[in-house]
Scaffold this motif. Structure first.
Motif, PDB file in Angstrom:
ATOM      1  N   MET A   1       0.830  -1.200   0.000  1.00 39.23           N
ATOM      2  CA  MET A   1       0.000   0.000   0.000  1.00 39.23           C
ATOM      3  C   MET A   1       0.867   1.253   0.000  1.00 39.23           C
ATOM      4  O   MET A   1       0.548   2.244  -0.635  1.00 39.23           O
ATOM      5  CB  MET A   1      -0.913   0.012   1.225  1.00 39.23           C
ATOM      6  CG  MET A   1      -2.043  -0.999   1.119  1.00 39.23           C
ATOM      7  SD  MET A   1      -2.900  -1.177   2.664  1.00 39.23           S
ATOM      8  CE  MET A   1      -4.022   0.195   2.594  1.00 39.23           C
TER       9      MET A   1
ATOM     10  N   ARG B   1       2.285   4.808  -3.233  1.00 40.02           N
ATOM     11  CA  ARG B   1       2.011   6.145  -2.724  1.00 40.02           C
ATOM     12  C   ARG B   1       3.312   6.902  -2.501  1.00 40.02           C
ATOM     13  O   ARG B   1       3.415   8.088  -2.795  1.00 40.02           O
ATOM     14  CB  ARG B   1       1.234   6.067  -1.417  1.00 40.02           C
ATOM     15  CG  ARG B   1      -0.139   5.482  -1.536  1.00 40.02           C
ATOM     16  CD  ARG B   1      -0.978   6.303  -2.497  1.00 40.02           C
ATOM     17  NE  ARG B   1      -2.376   5.945  -2.433  1.00 40.02           N
ATOM     18  CZ  ARG B   1      -3.275   6.601  -1.700  1.00 40.02           C
ATOM     19  NH1 ARG B   1      -2.928   7.643  -0.987  1.00 40.02           N
ATOM     20  NH2 ARG B   1      -4.523   6.222  -1.703  1.00 40.02           N
TER      21      ARG B   1
ATOM     22  N   ILE C   1      -3.336  10.669 -11.153  1.00 40.96           N
ATOM     23  CA  ILE C   1      -2.283   9.947 -11.865  1.00 40.96           C
ATOM     24  C   ILE C   1      -2.778   8.519 -12.041  1.00 40.96           C
ATOM     25  O   ILE C   1      -3.213   7.890 -11.091  1.00 40.96           O
ATOM     26  CB  ILE C   1      -1.018   9.907 -10.988  1.00 40.96           C
ATOM     27  CG1 ILE C   1      -0.536  11.314 -10.696  1.00 40.96           C
ATOM     28  CG2 ILE C   1       0.048   9.047 -11.590  1.00 40.96           C
ATOM     29  CD1 ILE C   1       0.438  11.835 -11.675  1.00 40.96           C
ATOM     30  N   THR C   2      -2.740   8.016 -13.263  1.00 44.12           N
ATOM     31  CA  THR C   2      -3.135   6.625 -13.474  1.00 44.12           C
ATOM     32  C   THR C   2      -1.921   5.837 -13.965  1.00 44.12           C
ATOM     33  O   THR C   2      -0.995   6.421 -14.538  1.00 44.12           O
ATOM     34  CB  THR C   2      -4.276   6.523 -14.503  1.00 44.12           C
ATOM     35  OG1 THR C   2      -3.865   7.218 -15.676  1.00 44.12           O
ATOM     36  CG2 THR C   2      -5.538   7.148 -13.985  1.00 44.12           C
ATOM     37  N   PRO C   3      -1.924   4.534 -13.739  1.00 45.82           N
ATOM     38  CA  PRO C   3      -0.741   3.724 -14.037  1.00 45.82           C
ATOM     39  C   PRO C   3      -0.237   3.855 -15.473  1.00 45.82           C
ATOM     40  O   PRO C   3       0.966   3.859 -15.704  1.00 45.82           O
ATOM     41  CB  PRO C   3      -1.218   2.295 -13.757  1.00 45.82           C
ATOM     42  CG  PRO C   3      -2.334   2.441 -12.787  1.00 45.82           C
ATOM     43  CD  PRO C   3      -2.985   3.739 -13.091  1.00 45.82           C
TER      44      PRO C   3
ATOM     45  N   PRO D   1      -2.730  11.264  -5.077  1.00 45.06           N
ATOM     46  CA  PRO D   1      -2.621  10.076  -4.216  1.00 45.06           C
ATOM     47  C   PRO D   1      -1.220   9.886  -3.640  1.00 45.06           C
ATOM     48  O   PRO D   1      -0.500   8.987  -4.040  1.00 45.06           O
ATOM     49  CB  PRO D   1      -3.008   8.932  -5.152  1.00 45.06           C
ATOM     50  CG  PRO D   1      -2.717   9.424  -6.521  1.00 45.06           C
ATOM     51  CD  PRO D   1      -2.838  10.913  -6.506  1.00 45.06           C
TER      52      PRO D   1
ATOM     53  N   LEU E   1      -2.518   8.898   2.435  1.00 42.52           N
ATOM     54  CA  LEU E   1      -2.637   7.521   2.906  1.00 42.52           C
ATOM     55  C   LEU E   1      -2.608   7.486   4.426  1.00 42.52           C
ATOM     56  O   LEU E   1      -3.412   6.815   5.072  1.00 42.52           O
ATOM     57  CB  LEU E   1      -1.489   6.684   2.340  1.00 42.52           C
ATOM     58  CG  LEU E   1      -1.420   5.237   2.803  1.00 42.52           C
ATOM     59  CD1 LEU E   1      -2.560   4.434   2.227  1.00 42.52           C
ATOM     60  CD2 LEU E   1      -0.095   4.602   2.422  1.00 42.52           C
TER      61      LEU E   1
ATOM     62  N   THR F   1      -8.441   4.401   1.828  1.00 40.02           N
ATOM     63  CA  THR F   1      -7.554   3.335   1.390  1.00 40.02           C
ATOM     64  C   THR F   1      -7.928   2.006   2.014  1.00 40.02           C
ATOM     65  O   THR F   1      -7.506   0.964   1.542  1.00 40.02           O
ATOM     66  CB  THR F   1      -6.108   3.654   1.766  1.00 40.02           C
ATOM     67  OG1 THR F   1      -6.109   4.216   3.057  1.00 40.02           O
ATOM     68  CG2 THR F   1      -5.496   4.618   0.794  1.00 40.02           C
TER      69      THR F   1
ATOM     70  N   ARG G   1      -9.441   6.045  -7.042  1.00 37.42           N
ATOM     71  CA  ARG G   1     -10.321   6.022  -8.204  1.00 37.42           C
ATOM     72  C   ARG G   1     -10.776   4.606  -8.525  1.00 37.42           C
ATOM     73  O   ARG G   1     -10.126   3.635  -8.145  1.00 37.42           O
ATOM     74  CB  ARG G   1      -9.621   6.611  -9.429  1.00 37.42           C
ATOM     75  CG  ARG G   1      -8.381   5.835  -9.841  1.00 37.42           C
ATOM     76  CD  ARG G   1      -7.638   6.563 -10.931  1.00 37.42           C
ATOM     77  NE  ARG G   1      -8.204   6.338 -12.248  1.00 37.42           N
ATOM     78  CZ  ARG G   1      -7.879   5.303 -13.029  1.00 37.42           C
ATOM     79  NH1 ARG G   1      -7.035   4.402 -12.620  1.00 37.42           N
ATOM     80  NH2 ARG G   1      -8.400   5.191 -14.215  1.00 37.42           N
TER      81      ARG G   1
END
Lengths: 325, 531
Positions: free
Chosen positions: A100, A104, A178-180, A274, A279, B66, B224
């Motif tokens: 996790m 991040r 932000i996306t992978p 993110p 987190l 999360t 998301r």
């Protein structure tokens, strides 16, 4: 032994000892947190039965000392434990704290890196220029602007930037999502506004320290000497003053970089980025203690490493420390 | 109506289905005696009204953490409820915008001999996203996921009354209950109980394979979720793909909507709502929900054990003033009936409890008191604005000879230490779609969450009767009497019903918005479309 190596080893040893103390403090603080994961997750619908089932599953029914020893033991082996969120999962769907935190942390480092790439050269340049033309209108203007930006709360700066650069004139985007699969260019574009906000927040500190360190040296006899022999002012600063000013500047830079990693949760929230700060806040509000512990430890390690780096720069930039008699 | 106008009406219907061109329509409109401009306008409106497929929709949600997961035993807030319960899954039944129950994944449902058994027939030919047919075993496993001693599900207590679930043939599931419950189909619509495929005897929630309008794509908890349209969906789904973003900060949410980065946001900022209204590209959608804020009194603790004291306190609060000042007009004053007007069998009991110092004093005197001093324990953990509402109440009550001492409790642990423990405190209830459900959870004798310790014999007798009664008229009469009892003698001071205030881009279109849950009953991704 090489003094640099010796310092690094010494500091690393001290750093590990510090981390150990920090781990105790973290665990103690967490014990003092009121509330409970099961209740935070289930809210009003938590019945004593379901709460007990949760606690059995995540091991909260055991004593704090046992849990601490197990946690530290795990970390020594590189195992940060398992998030409470995986309670109830079948094998193969466990959510490890390290899994996790890692993405991040990378996001946070990416944002911090982008901000540092702009802020560090910019503040060095402005600091040197301000020292060179001190008490000029340029110097005053730079000081006033940077002091204003550091004195405003981050969220305020962020909202102002959003208002002008995303809503009124849609140049940048206000959601730094932000996306992978995103390309580097797209990522940089997405994080432009948070980066700018962070730059505005940290430039003043580093710029003023650079200026002060150089001006301080400009009064010393050897600078006087070079001035008398006719060296140009910019050369004096770059060749004679700056090498001796690195130590304090490096310390301030290290402090600000550490801040960029651990202290930007407000900026992350405003831009919905993110990062690791979000987190941790999430984990605290849901009482997901293993994640809180993991984040806190990562933050502590960041501070220790960056300070170590600043010390190394101090030694390398100072011949008297580098070659002790 | 002239022949021309009739033709025009027909054309309007056809426009929505793309059968009539703009030119033809305007010509018809002009023949009917309208101007060309009006015809154009009517065309655009008609074209918007009929849904059509296409587009990528983005939704900004106020929640998400999360710690969230796909497990329906959790689903603590809209961060999981709207994408997973709403867009990705189906229940056996569904509640519509008017509060009526319909079969969803079930084709039909009917009670057995009495309402203690319920038979659901699964819709013919429905498949999961992976192509597997939905069988009675899947339904059984999905329900059992929330039952049993090790269950940590929020729906556990809801299903406590279910004694047996068994398959009957290839497409029927029979539920046997501990007692009659005419509202069991409503229970089956609860968002915690979507139907999941069973793998190795256990409900498989991990894979995200469900039956709903959208197929699981990418998910980063608390950040998301991205879903794509299910081409084999038995219902309708208009968007090609949908993305749900957690944007916790309300200013960031607003900015994302006005900058066009998302098409819909939940929980618009009430303080700046008038500024947002000025944006020409934004619609504000406000619907009354089932959720309500209360100040529950323990009816067995002095001085609240006297019904006249309770009535005096109910008359001593100016709910409209609290709606205006604390909720900035975005709430509906309550009338000490916990059943929202949207719910079937809801009534508005008389006499209305509005601010009336004279009546408050009268009831106080009837109780043998000149004035009264009571403690009210509140914290904003109960509901946002609870402290402010209590302080306003204190001022209202002064004029009635009642001195309310507002005790501010800590937010942390409020539900553990204050609620159900203090004789008078603040509380919040999310919507319950039926009278029986609401009363059973909160006002029935011995209910775990009976926050008023209400144990009225007649009320409990009616509750059992209503549950077993299948005749609509008789049920209406039973629930009307129960609501009247609650209003007259109950300890639940229902302050206000909350409104869901969302904002959306004018590019989106929709039908009547459901108020049973946020985001058009969680079904926004399925029910809305790009105009």
């Amino acid at each position: 032994m090489n003094p640099v190596l010796r310092t690094v080893l010494q500091r690393l040893g001290l750093g590990i000892a510090t981390l150990f103390v920090v781990s105790i403090i973290i665990s103690l603080t967490i014990e003092m947190l009121p509330g409970d994961f099961a209740k935070a997750i289930l809210g009003q619908s938590a019945t004593p039965e379901t709460v007990a089932a949760f606690q059995r599953e995540v091991g909260l029914d055991r004593s704090p000392v046992v849990r601490y020893v197990e946690w530290v033991g795990g970390i020594v082996r590189g195992d940060f434990g398992e998030s409470y969120a995986s309670a109830g999962s079948l094998a193969g769907h466990r959510r490890l704290v390290s899994e996790m935190i890692a993405p991040r942390l990378l996001n946070t480092l990416f944002l911090a890196g982008a901000a540092a790439m702009i802020a560090v050269p910019l503040s060095l340049f402005l600091g040197i220029m301000a020292a060179l033309y001190r008490n000029s209108y340029f110097d005053r203007a730079v000081n006033v602007v940077s002091l204003t930006s550091i004195s405003s709360p981050e969220f305020f700066l962020a909202y102002i930037l959003i208002m002008f650069l995303a809503v009124k004139f849609p140049i940048f985007v206000s959601l730094a999502s932000i996306t992978p699969g995103m390309s580097l260019g797209d990522r940089l574009y997405a994080i432009m506004l948070p980066t700018l906000t962070l730059v505005l927040v940290i430039v003043a500190h580093m710029m003023r320290m650079t200026r002060a360190a150089i001006i301080n040296l400009l009064a010393s006899p050897y600078i006087e000497m070079s001035r008398l022999k006719g060296v140009k002012p910019l050369q004096i600063i770059l060749r004679h003053a700056l090498p001796n000013a690195w130590a304090p500047i490096a310390n301030v830079i290290a402090l600000n970089l550490a801040y960029l990693v651990v202290g930007v949760v407000v900026v992350e929230v405003v831009f919905t980025y993110p990062g690791i700060g979000q987190l941790m806040v999430d984990a605290v509000s849901k009482r997901d203690l293993p994640v809180v512990q993991g984040c806190a430890l990562v933050f502590a390690a960041t501070y220790i490493l960056l300070n170590l780096l600043a010390d190394v720069v101090t030694i390398v930039s100072n011949p008297r420390l580098l070659h002790p008699r | 109506m002239s022949e021309q106008l009739e033709k025009l009406k027909l054309a309007e219907k056809l426009v929505g289905r793309g059968k009539v061109s703009r030119r033809q329509f305007v010509q018809l409109a002009m023949a009917a005696g309208l101007t060309a401009a009006t015809g154009e306008l009517m065309f655009t409106k008609a074209a918007r009204a009929e849904p059509k497929k296409g587009g990528s929709a983005k939704f900004g949600l106020a929640h998400g953490a999360t710690t969230d997961s796909l497990d329906p035993a959790g689903y603590p807030d809209t961060g999981t409820q709207i994408p997973f319960a709403g867009a990705m899954s189906n229940n056996l039944t569904i509640v519509d915008a008017d509060g009526n129950i319909h079969p969803d994944l079930a084709e039909s449902f009917e009670p057995g001999k009495d309402a203690a058994t319920w038979i659901f027939k699964i819709r013919n030919g429905v498949t999961f996203h992976n192509g597997k047919s939905v069988t009675p075993e899947d339904v059984i496993g999905s329900f059992q996921h929330h039952m049993g001693p090790d269950s940590k599900s929020a729906a556990k207590s809801l299903l406590a009354d279910v004694t047996e679930i068994k398959a009957d043939g290839k497409d029927k599931v029979v539920f046997t209950l501990g007692g009659a419950n005419a509202d069991f189909p409503y229970v089956a619509s609860e968002y915690h109980i979507p139907i999941m495929p069973v793998v190795d005897g256990k409900a498989d929630w991990q894979s995200g394979v469900r039956t709903g309008a959208y197929v699981y794509g990418e998910y980063e908890p608390g950040v998301r979720a991205h879903l794509t349209r299910n081409p084999n969906y038995y219902g309708t789904a208009w968007f090609d793909d949908v993305e749900f973003l957690t944007i916790a900060d309300v200013t960031a949410r607003t900015a994302a909507l006005t900058a066009g980065q998302v098409h819909w946001i939940s929980r618009a900022d009430l303080k700046t709502l008038n500024l947002l209204k000025r944006d020409p590209n934004v619609n504000i959608d406000e619907v009354q929900g089932l959720g309500h804020y209360t100040f529950p009194m323990h009816v067995d603790a002095a001085p609240f054990d006297n019904a006249d004291v309770r009535t005096a306190l109910k008359y001593a609060v100016n709910r409209q003033d609290i709606v205006d000042k604390v909720f900035l007009g975005h709430a509906t004053p309550g009338n000490d009936n916990p059943i929202a007007p949207l719910v079937k069998f809801a009534i508005d009991p008389e006499p209305k409890h509005t601010y009336d110092p004279e009546k408050a004093k009268f009831h106080l005197k009837k109780a043998g008191m000149e004035n009264l001093k009571v403690d009210l324990s509140v914290a904003d953990a109960a509901f946002n604005g609870a402290v402010d509402a209590a302080v306003l109440y204190q001022q209202h009550a002064k004029a009635c000879g009642i001195d309310i001492n507002v005790v501010r409790e800590p937010n942390d642990g409020y539900w553990d230490n204050v609620w159900l423990k203090k004789a008078w405190c603040a509380s919040y209830w999310g919507g319950r779609p039926t009278c029986d459900w609401m009363f059973t959870t909160t006002y029935a004798k011995g209910a775990a969450w009976n926050e008023t310790n209400f144990a009225h014999p007649r009320f409990n007798e009616l509750l059992v009767q209503g549950r077993a009664e299948t005749d609509e008229k008789k049920r209406a009469a039973i629930y009307a009497e129960m609501q009247q009892l609650q209003h007259d003698e109950g300890g639940g001071l229902v302050l206000v019903f909350n409104n869901y205030v969302d904002a959306s881009s004018k590019k989106l279109a929709h039908g009547k918005i459901a108020g049973n849950w946020e985001g058009d009953g969680f079904k926004i991704a399925e029910r809305w479309w790009f105009a």
